[in-house]
Design an enzyme around this catalytic site. Structure first.
Site, PDB file in Angstrom:
ATOM      1  N   GLY A   1       0.821  -1.210   0.000  1.00  0.00           N
ATOM      2  CA  GLY A   1       0.000   0.000   0.000  1.00  0.00           C
ATOM      3  C   GLY A   1       0.853   1.256   0.000  1.00  0.00           C
ATOM      4  O   GLY A   1       0.604   2.179   0.766  1.00  0.00           O
TER       5      GLY A   1
ATOM      6  N   GLY B   1      -0.726   5.038  -1.035  1.00  0.00           N
ATOM      7  CA  GLY B   1      -1.754   5.680  -0.213  1.00  0.00           C
ATOM      8  C   GLY B   1      -1.235   6.903   0.517  1.00  0.00           C
ATOM      9  O   GLY B   1      -0.063   7.276   0.408  1.00  0.00           O
ATOM     10  N   GLN B   2      -2.145   7.518   1.277  1.00  0.00           N
ATOM     11  CA  GLN B   2      -1.788   8.750   1.985  1.00  0.00           C
ATOM     12  C   GLN B   2      -0.573   8.538   2.900  1.00  0.00           C
ATOM     13  O   GLN B   2       0.359   9.334   2.900  1.00  0.00           O
ATOM     14  CB  GLN B   2      -2.981   9.235   2.827  1.00  0.00           C
ATOM     15  CG  GLN B   2      -2.716  10.573   3.500  1.00  0.00           C
ATOM     16  CD  GLN B   2      -3.694  10.887   4.628  1.00  0.00           C
ATOM     17  OE1 GLN B   2      -4.435  10.026   5.089  1.00  0.00           O
ATOM     18  NE2 GLN B   2      -3.693  12.123   5.073  1.00  0.00           N
TER      19      GLN B   2
ATOM     20  N   ARG C   1      -3.142  -0.336  -7.923  1.00  0.00           N
ATOM     21  CA  ARG C   1      -3.888   0.400  -8.930  1.00  0.00           C
ATOM     22  C   ARG C   1      -3.427   1.858  -9.037  1.00  0.00           C
ATOM     23  O   ARG C   1      -3.118   2.337 -10.106  1.00  0.00           O
ATOM     24  CB  ARG C   1      -5.377   0.366  -8.571  1.00  0.00           C
ATOM     25  CG  ARG C   1      -6.250   0.080  -9.765  1.00  0.00           C
ATOM     26  CD  ARG C   1      -7.688  -0.029  -9.372  1.00  0.00           C
ATOM     27  NE  ARG C   1      -8.004   0.828  -8.242  1.00  0.00           N
ATOM     28  CZ  ARG C   1      -9.142   0.762  -7.570  1.00  0.00           C
ATOM     29  NH1 ARG C   1     -10.044  -0.126  -7.894  1.00  0.00           N
ATOM     30  NH2 ARG C   1      -9.386   1.570  -6.562  1.00  0.00           N
TER      31      ARG C   1
ATOM     32  N   ASP D   1      -0.899  -7.409  -5.155  1.00  0.00           N
ATOM     33  CA  ASP D   1      -2.282  -7.440  -4.691  1.00  0.00           C
ATOM     34  C   ASP D   1      -2.282  -8.255  -3.400  1.00  0.00           C
ATOM     35  O   ASP D   1      -1.982  -9.458  -3.424  1.00  0.00           O
ATOM     36  CB  ASP D   1      -3.144  -8.111  -5.781  1.00  0.00           C
ATOM     37  CG  ASP D   1      -4.607  -8.190  -5.367  1.00  0.00           C
ATOM     38  OD1 ASP D   1      -4.926  -7.835  -4.219  1.00  0.00           O
ATOM     39  OD2 ASP D   1      -5.417  -8.620  -6.212  1.00  0.00           O
TER      40      ASP D   1
ATOM     41  N   TYR E   1     -15.597  -0.494   8.355  1.00  0.00           N
ATOM     42  CA  TYR E   1     -14.160  -0.224   8.537  1.00  0.00           C
ATOM     43  C   TYR E   1     -13.758  -0.507   9.988  1.00  0.00           C
ATOM     44  O   TYR E   1     -12.774  -1.201  10.256  1.00  0.00           O
ATOM     45  CB  TYR E   1     -13.904   1.232   8.170  1.00  0.00           C
ATOM     46  CG  TYR E   1     -12.510   1.750   8.390  1.00  0.00           C
ATOM     47  CD1 TYR E   1     -11.416   1.191   7.734  1.00  0.00           C
ATOM     48  CD2 TYR E   1     -12.275   2.835   9.241  1.00  0.00           C
ATOM     49  CE1 TYR E   1     -10.135   1.709   7.917  1.00  0.00           C
ATOM     50  CE2 TYR E   1     -11.009   3.355   9.418  1.00  0.00           C
ATOM     51  CZ  TYR E   1      -9.941   2.787   8.759  1.00  0.00           C
ATOM     52  OH  TYR E   1      -8.681   3.306   8.937  1.00  0.00           O
TER      53      TYR E   1
ATOM     54  N   LYS F   1     -11.241  -3.298  11.718  1.00  0.00           N
ATOM     55  CA  LYS F   1     -10.109  -2.928  12.575  1.00  0.00           C
ATOM     56  C   LYS F   1     -10.147  -3.714  13.894  1.00  0.00           C
ATOM     57  O   LYS F   1      -9.113  -4.173  14.377  1.00  0.00           O
ATOM     58  CB  LYS F   1     -10.096  -1.412  12.834  1.00  0.00           C
ATOM     59  CG  LYS F   1      -9.736  -0.588  11.601  1.00  0.00           C
ATOM     60  CD  LYS F   1      -8.361  -0.947  11.049  1.00  0.00           C
ATOM     61  CE  LYS F   1      -7.944  -0.091   9.882  1.00  0.00           C
ATOM     62  NZ  LYS F   1      -6.704  -0.535   9.232  1.00  0.00           N
TER      63      LYS F   1
ATOM     64  N   ILE G   1      -5.079  11.364   9.695  1.00  0.00           N
ATOM     65  CA  ILE G   1      -3.719  11.779   9.338  1.00  0.00           C
ATOM     66  C   ILE G   1      -3.791  13.011   8.437  1.00  0.00           C
ATOM     67  O   ILE G   1      -4.511  13.023   7.437  1.00  0.00           O
ATOM     68  CB  ILE G   1      -2.958  10.644   8.602  1.00  0.00           C
ATOM     69  CG1 ILE G   1      -2.959   9.352   9.445  1.00  0.00           C
ATOM     70  CG2 ILE G   1      -1.541  11.077   8.251  1.00  0.00           C
ATOM     71  CD1 ILE G   1      -2.235   9.433  10.762  1.00  0.00           C
TER      72      ILE G   1
END
Ligand code: AKB
Length: 318
Positions: free
Chosen positions: A12, A15-16, A40, A57, A147, A151, A177
């Site tokens: 990942g 991502g941010q 992606r 993936d 979500y 978690k 974040i």
């Protein structure tokens, strides 16, 4: 003692968090030793130029195993996740990516005897029945978002793999974040990043949360520090696998007022949408004393210094 010879896989990386964590890790452990992966979203040029980049993936267990084998990986950051707001639109996909991705990583990590796995949980693990002020580390976990459910299940899996297989997995419940490199996507705390882009570009922002909504946040340089400090923490000092963590708590109105000090023409209006209910189910402030006591967590930025830094960086870029 810090282990400087790690071979790190970051799942990942586009991502941010991943897009700023990879450069921070490469600075510390060397470009060649940090393998950035994505699926992606294109990776930033800085990541492509500074070390290995591979397609991965996380739902494909064999390809995780292949990279671990070929690159002799000993450390994994598993950062790929669908966030709270998107998760409410596609809950089954959120379950699939967040939990099947995680269990794949855990399974491969235990069979390849990976030294350490870092996986972020979130303040979304809490819910409306959790105390919202100074939320303790050990408390009620009854989230109302998919979500959040992933978690909580992920936290339990982390404890399970640690106790049953001795896999050294470590986690923090990240707050929102705030960062300047990559926009977050699909979260409830995203407003606190969008507001800076809109204030600088258009001098106006329509906020999807109410003015008095208070949420815990963390500025990206502190987030990177947290990830590296947690990775390098002495295991004998850790009394748990999952830590509460926070940087700064503020309301939407307070961050708008802080931005106005730099951009006096800035105007904000509030049009709460479905994300308001999610925000209202999360804590306002977090007690992160276990992280402070057990591995020395100590963030540097407050609302003022974070705002100043964000405005300096984004004004130059935009
Ligand atoms: C979200 O808003 O969904 C995330 C989070 C708090 O985990 N930023």
């Amino acid at each position: 003692m810090m282990n400087m010879s790690r071979k790190i896989l970051v799942i990942g990386s586009a991502g941010q968090i991943g897009s700023e964590l990879v450069p921070a890790l490469r600075k510390k452990y060397g470009g060649e030793n940090v393998i950035a992966t994505g699926r992606r979203t294109p990776l930033p040029d800085a990541i492509k130029k500074s070390g290995p980049v591979i397609y991965l993936d996380a739902l494909d267990k064999n390809s995780i195993a292949k990279i671990i084998f070929e690159y002799e990986i000993d450390t994994i950051f598993h950062m790929a996740s669908i966030l709270s707001a998107t998760g409410e639109k596609i809950p089954q996909t959120a379950w699939d990516i967040n939990l099947n991705g995680l269990i794949n990583v855990l399974e491969v990590a235990r069979s390849y005897k990976i030294d350490r796995v870092i996986w972020p949980s979130s303040i979304a693990a809490f819910g409306p029945t959790t105390p919202r002020e100074n939320t303790p580390n050990i408390t009620v976990l009854q989230p109302t978002t998919m979500y959040g459910i992933t978690k909580v299940a992920g936290e339990l899996l982390a404890e399970y793999y640690y106790n049953k297989y001795n896999l050294d997995i470590r986690s923090v419940r990240l707050p929102g974040i705030i960062s300047s490199e990559t926009l977050p996507g699909g979260g409830t705390t995203d407003y606190a990043v969008e507001i800076f882009y809109e204030a600088i570009k258009n001098k106006q922002y329509t906020c999807f949360l109410k003015e008095d909504t208070v949420l815990p946040m963390l500025y990206m340089p502190d987030c990177n520090k947290c990830m590296i400090d947690l990775l390098e923490a002495d295991n004998s000092k850790l009394k748990r696998r999952v830590y509460n963590l926070t940087g700064i708590s503020f309301s939407a109105g307070e961050i708008a007022a802080e931005i106005k000090k730099h951009i006096p023409e800035f105007k904000i209006e509030y049009k709460p949408d479905f994300r308001q209910a999610i925000a209202d189910s999360w804590p306002k402030t977090i007690d992160d004393s276990f992280a402070r006591e057990e591995w020395g967590w100590n963030p540097e930025y407050d609302l003022e210094s974070m705002t100043q830094d964000m405005i300096d960086i984004l004004s130059k870029r935009l």
